[in-house]
Design an enzyme around this catalytic site. Structure first.
Site, PDB file in Angstrom:
ATOM      1  CB  ILE A  76       4.503   0.673   7.079  1.00 57.30           C
ATOM      2  CG1 ILE A  76       4.393   1.417   8.418  1.00 57.30           C
ATOM      3  CG2 ILE A  76       4.565  -0.835   7.331  1.00 57.30           C
ATOM      4  CD1 ILE A  76       3.167   1.074   9.236  1.00 57.30           C
ATOM      5  CB  ILE A  94      -7.482   5.069  10.770  1.00 59.35           C
ATOM      6  CG1 ILE A  94      -7.163   5.737   9.430  1.00 59.35           C
ATOM      7  CG2 ILE A  94      -7.699   6.117  11.862  1.00 59.35           C
ATOM      8  CD1 ILE A  94      -8.328   6.509   8.846  1.00 59.35           C
ATOM      9  N   GLY A 120       0.827  -1.194   0.000  1.00 60.18           N
ATOM     10  CA  GLY A 120       0.000   0.000   0.000  1.00 60.18           C
ATOM     11  C   GLY A 120       0.864   1.247   0.000  1.00 60.18           C
ATOM     12  CB  ILE A 121      -0.024   4.749  -0.136  1.00 64.42           C
ATOM     13  CG1 ILE A 121      -0.473   4.470  -1.568  1.00 64.42           C
ATOM     14  CG2 ILE A 121       0.606   6.126  -0.043  1.00 64.42           C
ATOM     15  CD1 ILE A 121      -1.570   5.384  -2.058  1.00 64.42           C
ATOM     16  CD  GLU A 156      -4.042  -0.442  -4.464  1.00 61.17           C
ATOM     17  OE1 GLU A 156      -5.029  -1.161  -4.669  1.00 61.17           O
ATOM     18  OE2 GLU A 156      -4.005   0.415  -3.556  1.00 61.17           O
TER      19      GLU A 156
END
Length: 400
Positions: free
Chosen positions: A181, A275, A177-178, A200
């Site tokens: 991390i 989150i 992901g973005i 992606e």
């Protein structure tokens, strides 16, 4: 082109704009232009949060792999597609370049195509081309692409990266992901072998692993030998790396984010951020309470795809504390918080204190595992809340 459109606000009304994340500001999405333009976001970037909160923009909740379907099956077929493309090659083909998620299906379905011909746009391989003859109107510009330099991971992010890297096996197929991390994970994979990428978003931190032969893509079942991605965002180094690089396949999100295709690759390791996560494994990743800050993106696509993969690792990761010291492992999510990954989909949750493996565990076992990866300062209160919730007084009869 968007800037030019915004200057016509006095003569236009009822114009709807739809887009994914924009790194630059959408000039049409301003309160003073609200009678002329309304923006629907498939993913809310930081520069659209205020507009969504104040009502002159909104968010369409949709899995990333279903955005092409919205366009192709007529739910949101565009009248006009604005595209940023490379100059045509000797055969007349322009490249959609750095983003294929939504631009490719938009180019397929729009009644009118207006293209910005930009020599700064890399030529990418895959389903990333549009012929000059398909373009109705062209505007020639020389507009440098936005550059985003990878941030330096904090000590907490480095600890999370090491834990995740310790779970990754040789031959694994990675989705990142973005955020910091994923880059922290990539930095810890230098002694691995035969890794692959089906993602992606292609992270800049993977370039070193590709150049050193650590990522080979040879163990993948879908497009072996190819790095599969739908979009990139980084620095000039990344844009130069993907330019005319046949080993990088850019495909639209109906392919990159299709859970069945993702699951066809063995050892798929999906790494996505959150989150907050509650004690039963419900993951909030798009809002703080009712305040929307992002979107579902591809998190559920890849969490499910990794779960379908032989020996797959669906991973959710987050620091145990907010910047203000509140626990991000919570008894219940904040009122109004959206559940992105349900408790039924969640397998691994990782903080800097370790990992909780939730698949196949009951609610009490899950609570115990989640408390063990919460920050020590909050564990006693979380335990009290868990005991009250589950009607127990001890963990004695609930093994890990």
């Amino acid at each position: 082109m968007s800037m030019a459109l915004s200057k016509r606000h006095k003569e236009l009304s009822g114009v709807e704009l739809c887009h994914l994340h924009l790194e630059k500001e959408n000039p049409c999405s301003k309160p003073e232009y609200s009678k002329s333009f309304f923006t629907n976001n498939f993913f809310i970037g930081a520069n659209q949060r205020k507009a969504v909160a104040e009502g002159y923009a909104s968010y369409i909740p949709v899995f990333l792999h279903e955005i092409p379907r919205l366009l192709r099956q007529g739910y949101l077929t565009p009248d006009i597609a604005f595209l940023n493309v490379s100059p045509p090659d000797k055969h007349g083909y322009c490249s959609l370049g750095t983003e294929i998620c939504g631009s490719y299906p938009a180019a397929q379905t729009a009644k009118i195509i207006i293209a910005q011909i930009n020599p700064s746009m890399p030529r990418t391989h895959g389903t990333s081309s549009i012929h000059w003859d398909c373009i109705d109107y062209a505007v020639h510009v020389d507009d440098p692409l936005p550059q985003v330099k990878p941030g330096e991971p904090t000590e907490v992010e480095q600890r999370i990266g090491k834990i995740i890297a310790g779970l990754v096996s040789d031959g694994a197929c990675l989705q990142m992901g973005i955020g910091n991390i994923p880059n922290a994970v990539l930095a810890e994979l230098k002694n691995h072998k035969d890794l692959g990428i089906h993602t992606e978003m292609f992270a800049e931190g993977a370039i070193d692993l590709l150049e050193k032969g650590i990522i080979t893509n040879e163990k993948k079942k879908y497009l072996p030998g190819k790095t599969v991605t739908a979009f990139v965002l980084g620095t000039k180094r990344l844009y130069d790396f993907i330019d005319d690089n046949p080993s990088i396949a850019f495909l639209d999100a109906s392919v990159t984010n299709n859970p069945t295709i993702i699951g066809s690759n063995p050892n798929t390791t999906s790494i996505n951020a959150a989150i907050e996560v509650d004690l039963t494994g419900q993951v909030c990743a798009d809002s703080v309470g009712t305040r929307m800050i992002s979107g579902v993106g591809g998190q559920v696509d890849f969490e499910r795809g990794a779960a379908l993969s032989d020996n797959g690792l669906p991973i959710i990761c987050l620091p145990s504390l907010t910047p203000k010291g509140a626990s991000r492992i919570v008894h219940t999510l904040q009122p109004g918080a959206g559940v992105i990954t349900t408790r039924h989909h969640t397998h691994y949750v990782i903080t800097e204190w370790g990992y909780a493996y939730l698949f196949g565990k009951n609610l009490v076992q899950r609570s115990k595992a989640m408390i063990n990866i919460a920050h020590p300062d909050h564990r006693a209160e979380l335990e009290r809340q868990a005991f009250e919730r589950h009607g127990i007084k001890t963990w004695e009869h609930f093994s890990d």
